[in-house]
Design an enzyme around this catalytic site. Sequence first.
Site, short mmCIF file in Angstrom:
data_model
loop_
_atom_site.label_atom_id
_atom_site.label_comp_id
_atom_site.label_asym_id
_atom_site.label_seq_id
_atom_site.Cartn_x
_atom_site.Cartn_y
_atom_site.Cartn_z
N ASP A 10 0.82 -1.22 0.00
CA ASP A 10 0.00 0.00 0.00
C ASP A 10 0.85 1.27 0.00
OD1 ASP A 10 -2.38 -1.45 0.02
OD2 ASP A 10 -2.39 -1.57 2.21
N CYS A 11 2.16 1.14 0.06
CA CYS A 11 3.07 2.28 0.14
C CYS A 11 3.74 2.51 -1.21
CB CYS A 11 4.13 2.00 1.21
SG CYS A 11 5.47 3.20 1.26
N GLY A 12 3.60 3.72 -1.75
CA GLY A 12 4.21 4.06 -3.03
C GLY A 12 5.71 3.94 -3.02
#
Length: 142
Positions: A10-12
């Site tokens: 979920d983390c770019g």
Amino acid sequence: MSVTIYHNPDCGTSRNTLALIRNAGIEPLVIEYLTQPPDRATLAGLIAASGLQVREAIRQKGTPYAELGLDAPSIGDGQLLDAMLAHPILINRPFVSTPLGVRLCRPSELVLDILGEPQRGAFTKEDGERVIDADGKRVQHG
């Protein structure tokens, strides 16, 4: 080359780091640390090998950091590690381990320092920032 990434899909920044590893032709061991957190020794080892203090490896934004009172200067490394293990969202990401070292890859380009393999083509981050040109060379900014 053996590469491990402690990844949050979920983390770019974590997604960009994983993509840079793959752009070097490396398929890493991907550990989604929110569901498979490292044990205490592994976490402490990653932090130490990356040259960080435990407090520098804690994620504050979007976590229970403040509610748990972890900002108190009296909280020691042991208590911080306990909190990170109890609440893996507190572990900053992504940590990447290779035979050339360990880095907390923020920004994601820090992974390039420990890959040992050249980039195989152009790479642009999710936000549109060009990092690698068509020749596989790092783009210099500024």
